[in-house]
Design a protein around this motif. Structure first.
Motif, PDB file in Angstrom:
ATOM      1  N   VAL A 260      -3.617 -55.157  20.252  1.00 32.15           N
ATOM      2  CA  VAL A 260      -3.258 -54.010  21.098  1.00 32.15           C
ATOM      3  C   VAL A 260      -4.492 -53.393  21.750  1.00 32.15           C
ATOM      4  CG1 VAL A 260      -1.062 -53.281  20.097  1.00 32.15           C
ATOM      5  CG2 VAL A 260      -3.193 -52.638  18.961  1.00 32.15           C
ATOM      6  N   ARG A 261      -4.228 -52.752  22.886  1.00 28.17           N
ATOM      7  CA  ARG A 261      -5.282 -52.081  23.652  1.00 28.17           C
ATOM      8  C   ARG A 261      -5.538 -50.702  23.052  1.00 28.17           C
ATOM      9  NH1 ARG A 261      -1.999 -54.525  28.648  1.00 28.17           N
ATOM     10  NH2 ARG A 261      -3.116 -56.495  28.724  1.00 28.17           N
ATOM     11  N   LEU A 262      -6.772 -50.396  22.785  1.00 27.06           N
ATOM     12  CA  LEU A 262      -7.117 -49.178  22.050  1.00 27.06           C
ATOM     13  C   LEU A 262      -7.651 -48.082  22.969  1.00 27.06           C
ATOM     14  CD1 LEU A 262      -9.006 -50.970  19.130  1.00 27.06           C
ATOM     15  CD2 LEU A 262      -6.549 -50.471  19.333  1.00 27.06           C
ATOM     16  N   ARG A 263      -7.712 -46.886  22.396  1.00 30.09           N
ATOM     17  CA  ARG A 263      -8.310 -45.728  23.057  1.00 30.09           C
ATOM     18  C   ARG A 263      -9.319 -45.102  22.119  1.00 30.09           C
ATOM     19  NH1 ARG A 263      -5.868 -43.757  27.978  1.00 30.09           N
ATOM     20  NH2 ARG A 263      -3.882 -44.820  28.161  1.00 30.09           N
ATOM     21  N   ARG A 264     -10.252 -44.358  22.697  1.00 32.79           N
ATOM     22  CA  ARG A 264     -11.103 -43.498  21.890  1.00 32.79           C
ATOM     23  C   ARG A 264     -10.314 -42.262  21.476  1.00 32.79           C
ATOM     24  NH1 ARG A 264     -15.062 -46.265  19.584  1.00 32.79           N
ATOM     25  NH2 ARG A 264     -16.361 -47.343  21.115  1.00 32.79           N
ATOM     26  N   LEU A 265     -10.690 -41.676  20.365  1.00 25.98           N
ATOM     27  CA  LEU A 265     -10.027 -40.454  19.906  1.00 25.98           C
ATOM     28  C   LEU A 265     -10.282 -39.337  20.906  1.00 25.98           C
ATOM     29  CD1 LEU A 265     -11.242 -40.969  16.269  1.00 25.98           C
ATOM     30  CD2 LEU A 265      -8.857 -41.045  16.978  1.00 25.98           C
ATOM     31  N   PRO A 266      -9.269 -38.534  21.200  1.00 27.71           N
ATOM     32  CA  PRO A 266      -9.473 -37.443  22.162  1.00 27.71           C
ATOM     33  C   PRO A 266     -10.282 -36.313  21.530  1.00 27.71           C
ATOM     34  CG  PRO A 266      -7.280 -37.306  21.218  1.00 27.71           C
ATOM     35  CD  PRO A 266      -7.909 -38.548  20.638  1.00 27.71           C
ATOM     36  N   GLU A 267     -10.940 -35.539  22.382  1.00 32.31           N
ATOM     37  CA  GLU A 267     -11.687 -34.385  21.870  1.00 32.31           C
ATOM     38  C   GLU A 267     -10.748 -33.275  21.417  1.00 32.31           C
ATOM     39  OE1 GLU A 267     -15.368 -34.878  25.024  1.00 32.31           O
ATOM     40  OE2 GLU A 267     -14.462 -32.911  24.795  1.00 32.31           O
ATOM     41  N   GLU A 268      -9.639 -33.172  22.133  1.00 31.27           N
ATOM     42  CA  GLU A 268      -8.755 -32.030  21.858  1.00 31.27           C
ATOM     43  C   GLU A 268      -7.307 -32.397  22.102  1.00 31.27           C
ATOM     44  OE1 GLU A 268      -9.628 -27.538  22.797  1.00 31.27           O
ATOM     45  OE2 GLU A 268      -8.403 -28.363  24.404  1.00 31.27           O
ATOM     46  N   GLU A 269      -6.436 -31.724  21.386  1.00 32.50           N
ATOM     47  CA  GLU A 269      -5.001 -31.920  21.619  1.00 32.50           C
ATOM     48  C   GLU A 269      -4.269 -30.632  21.269  1.00 32.50           C
ATOM     49  OE1 GLU A 269      -2.581 -35.577  21.326  1.00 32.50           O
ATOM     50  OE2 GLU A 269      -2.290 -34.878  19.276  1.00 32.50           O
ATOM     51  N   SER A 270      -3.352 -30.256  22.139  1.00 26.49           N
ATOM     52  CA  SER A 270      -2.491 -29.119  21.793  1.00 26.49           C
ATOM     53  C   SER A 270      -1.119 -29.313  22.428  1.00 26.49           C
ATOM     54  CB  SER A 270      -3.119 -27.799  22.263  1.00 26.49           C
ATOM     55  OG  SER A 270      -3.334 -27.828  23.656  1.00 26.49           O
ATOM     56  N   PHE A 271      -0.146 -28.640  21.843  1.00 30.33           N
ATOM     57  CA  PHE A 271       1.228 -28.702  22.341  1.00 30.33           C
ATOM     58  C   PHE A 271       1.686 -27.275  22.622  1.00 30.33           C
ATOM     59  CE2 PHE A 271       0.500 -32.533  19.967  1.00 30.33           C
ATOM     60  CZ  PHE A 271       1.108 -33.517  20.734  1.00 30.33           C
ATOM     61  N   HIS A 272       2.340 -27.114  23.751  1.00 32.43           N
ATOM     62  CA  HIS A 272       2.689 -25.770  24.217  1.00 32.43           C
ATOM     63  C   HIS A 272       4.174 -25.642  24.476  1.00 32.43           C
ATOM     64  CE1 HIS A 272      -1.570 -24.771  25.101  1.00 32.43           C
ATOM     65  NE2 HIS A 272      -1.649 -26.096  25.116  1.00 32.43           N
ATOM     66  N   GLY A 273       4.741 -24.537  24.052  1.00 30.22           N
ATOM     67  CA  GLY A 273       6.134 -24.239  24.379  1.00 30.22           C
ATOM     68  C   GLY A 273       6.229 -23.479  25.692  1.00 30.22           C
ATOM     69  N   VAL A 274       7.142 -23.915  26.537  1.00 34.76           N
ATOM     70  CA  VAL A 274       7.409 -23.190  27.781  1.00 34.76           C
ATOM     71  C   VAL A 274       8.920 -23.049  27.897  1.00 34.76           C
ATOM     72  CG1 VAL A 274       7.204 -23.212  30.294  1.00 34.76           C
ATOM     73  CG2 VAL A 274       5.365 -24.177  28.904  1.00 34.76           C
TER      74      VAL A 274
END
Lengths: 531, 531
Positions: A260-274
């Protein structure tokens, strides 16, 4: 220890508050607690294996055969709960390598056996059903092929045993500073190989892509020998045979190794309610966001009933009351729809993307309520299926259907699906609690994911009959609206009757011709995908 | 009027300066002007059509048959130039609709004829070759099916006649505020349907995707009747049959209508030249940019010899001298490599992406020379093939090969391809001018696109023999390094021998089984893709 007849680990419960129970009772009536069979009872009822006593490499113990007999479809669920699990395989092999898997396949062939490949056992459409057959049937489980074998840190590729489940995929990659990013709800148990052969899609496919985009190459053990597909980033050298393996549902052999094709880990992640005041403004906002190519990682839009249901089931009535008041002051009340918005990437990218997305939301009268709802969503992102256990204990059955369609048809199809569900049991004087979200969005359209809760009749046959009415009616509506019969769960046996509507007679002939070529004796997972 | 025996419009010339001629003569020796056949001569030599005199709907005039007999492969080129064009079709149909195309196919079937579908006539690998056969052969040209039929401005889809060439695709979409973004070098003539059935990739695929990502659905007329594939944004309902049509090279029928995923027109676009001191730093920079997911629209990296060749052929010796001096002061001299970097999107996105890309370039010792080189590249982006006419007039043959491979193998394969080209004609005491660029990049790897210029022997058979040695040697090297035999041109006849190395024996059997199922009499483009 994993539950043998439901979702999740023993002891891991999805608590339903009194308020939630009252809500359900008001919607569809009170349930009656079921009488479930025990594993012991089921094991005792299983017939003897038809395999010779030794020399073939398959385990024939009744318990292991029972534990591989079913997945997580509604009929599977009923079968396990009432203890009438139907045919079991005559033996189970658990190879540890491609060569051992090929040996198991060769052994099955020598026995004249049918093979049902087994990954994480999470299929919800009957991929694992053991056919009633005069031929012996064996399971070949990939469970022991769960290791990261090679990391190419220049081409960003990782090669795994196909039986590696989600958490082990990510944990092994993290040690190398990489990730994959495939997060279907079945993630705790479902496997990389299973994702490929069912064309799975994860919650953050908006960023990470569907499994089709991740799947770089694969190795299969087939009745006609070893076969490899893929390997280069892109090619114009004829039809892409990866795409024949993707969605092949075990008909072409055992997928043993997956790169599988990989990614680097992201610096940040958040989830927002709208929250939006109504469905029309919400779906317009979501379409605008995806067509603006915002690099979001998720857009998950609940309709009015799902929004209300989630708030009622959240288990924090005081907080929810406060939220409703706040939204009310902003003009958002009855009919409101909740969007969960995922932002993932570098710090700068996240800041920008969040700003751009919220600006679009605002233009469509959306109100951002911060990360609190998002954090709750993250905590429960893989726990949804546990709700099925809790509902069952209260005397309710639950199932989901999902499809994908172009934007102009999305709202009408969503409404039609829910209406069909209500209509399906109206003749029985039973109500259904039906709610929907759009789980995956594309510039072209979106997936539609509906959940149905209905009362158990207290009898397996009657429950199955209720489900069959519901499933048939809804599936017919999906086909009539030009939706695909599955966006992320596959075909299995439950959807097989509806596949010709989208593939065409000629398309079905092609699929059969391909399977015949690789598997001339029809030993690989017959009855799944097509008959 | 389009040239009948070369690229481009009559009168449109790619001027080669004296300096450029001297450069070539120094590299591989002086050429000798050729003696080309005239269209009139070729038409007079063509045998009579074997079709009945009427009642079948095919035009049998010798000239129209000649004009559909060949594409743009090197053997095609030699055949047209020396006037020995080989077999011609016995008739040509030019349907204006799906129904007319289906009729033409039915008529061909009644005649027992082989069908060679014809789009823009730009194939460089022999897709259009007319087989020598006892059966009659007909061309079915899609040239009259060149209109935008439907625009869905909510799902962002456009449905076209499959014979629509690049400029007409974009012009018709622009009227609706949309674009497609598929810009292969053949763009002025190649068609939407041709792009699909050869799995084409355009210069800005980094932003817009390959044709695989654009192709939403298609309609085919096949020997077994009408067949439609695709239509929804995504699906897990079995193998994706769009992917069987993509790259099918006419073996499965006539692709008559194509629906593609559209984009809005970007606010801004610019192309920037960046020079690196050497190949190693340049390729590292490009890999870093694509793996950082920068939303660039193009990364096109020329190696040392291509960079030098482009500067010598640019036709502005004074400007180039100034550029070289400037680069020299920045430590960039012999061995330098030029990157062309495309930035497309909103104003803010372009500003940001340009900044991020140039920052990565700088870390790898790259020097930005501004938009001047980029503007020159844009002016000539579709004019490269005209150079072949100009070279031929000077007595030189030219051809290209291309492949795609994972990053760890890229440099070694690029060097090996050029070395193989040099070696191929060493025995004839002929030198080859070989140069390369990476035209498409992916997180996983890149495409490699090499151009070869060699002297014409002044004799068609000898020229073909030179080409055959070159093509064979280079193709073997590509296969040995695990590259695909084509990243963007397809298989046709020229690459058919190398396809089994990447598809495997079983994979080839699958392709044959699929074709047999749709086309039991083997009437569709036999000999292309596989034998």
């Amino acid at each position: 220890m994993r539950r043998w007849n439901g979702w999740g680990e023993e002891g891991d419960e999805y608590a339903l508050s009194d308020d939630a129970r009252a809500f359900l009772a008001a919607r569809i009536g009170p349930g009656r607690a079921p009488h479930d069979a025990s594993l012991q009872q089921v094991v005792e009822r299983v017939g003897a294996s038809r395999l010779p006593s030794s020399g073939h490499g398959f385990e024939t113990d009744a318990k292991i055969r029972v534990l591989h007999a079913r997945g997580q479809s509604f009929p599977d669920w009923i079968a396990l709960r009432c203890g009438r699990i139907g045919p079991c395989a005559d033996g189970v092999a658990l190879p540890s390598s491609h060569d051992e898997a090929a040996q198991a396949l060769a052994s099955a062939r020598k026995l004249g056996a049918i093979v049902v490949p087994y990954g994480g056992g999470t299929s919800v459409v009957g991929h694992l059903n053991v056919p009633a057959s005069d031929r012996p049937v064996v399971n070949i489980s990939l469970a022991r092929m769960n290791r990261l074998m090679v990391v190419d840190d220049k081409a960003w590729l990782g090669t795994f045993g196909a039986g590696t489940p989600g958490p082990q995929v990510e944990a092994q990659l993290r040690a190398h500073g990489f990730m994959l990013g495939h997060f279907p709800q079945s993630y705790p148990y479902s496997t990389l190989g299973g994702w490929v052969v069912t064309r799975s899609s994860g919650q953050q496919s908006l960023r990470y892509g569907r499994i089709e985009q991740m799947f770089a190459s694969g190795r299969l053990a087939t009745p006609r020998g070893q076969w490899s597909v893929g390997g280069v980033p892109a090619s114009s050298a004829g039809p892409d045979l990866r795409e024949v393996v993707l969605g092949s549902e075990g008909r072409l052999g055992l997928l043993t190794e997956v790169s599988v094709r990989l990614r680097r880990l992201p610096e940040e992640e958040s989830f927002h309610g709208v929250f939006f005041p109504n469905w029309a403004s919400a779906i317009d906002a979501v379409r605008a966001m995806v067509q603006a190519d915002l690099p979001l990682s998720m857009l998950r839009l609940s309709n009015e009933v799902e929004t209300e249901t989630q708030l009622r089931l959240a288990g924090h009535p005081q907080l929810i009351l406060w939220l409703q008041r706040y939204l009310g002051m902003r003009g958002i009340d009855e009919g409101k729809c909740m969007l969960m918005l995922g932002v993932t990437g570098t710090l700068a990218e996240c800041r920008r993307t969040r700003r751009d997305a919220l600006a679009i939301a605002k233009r469509h009268r959306g109100v951002h309520v911060g990360k609190g709802m998002g954090k709750a969503w993250v905590r429960n992102r893989f726990r949804g299926p546990l709700l099925r256990n809790a509902l069952w204990a209260l005397g309710y059955g639950a199932d989901t259907v999902e499809t994908c369609v172009n934007w102009p048809k999305a709202t009408a199809l969503m409404r039609a699906i829910e209406q069909a569900a209500h209509d399906a049991l109206a003749g029985d004087d039973e109500r259904i609690h039906a709610f929907t979200h759009l789980s995956h969005v594309y510039r072209q359209g979106c997936s539609i994911y509906s959940t149905f809760v209905f009362r158990s009749a207290g009898d397996a046959d009657a429950d199955l009959e209720r489900w069959r009415k519901l499933k048939t009616r809804v599936s017919e509506v999906i086909v009539a609206h030009g939706g695909t019969i599955s966006h992320q769960h596959g075909v299995g046996v439950d959807h097989a009757a509806y596949l010709p509507a989208e593939k065409g007679a000629l398309g079905m002939d092609l699929l059969r011709a391909v399977a015949r070529e690789v598997d001339p004796d029809g030993m690989m997972n017959p009855g799944k995908l097509f008959t």
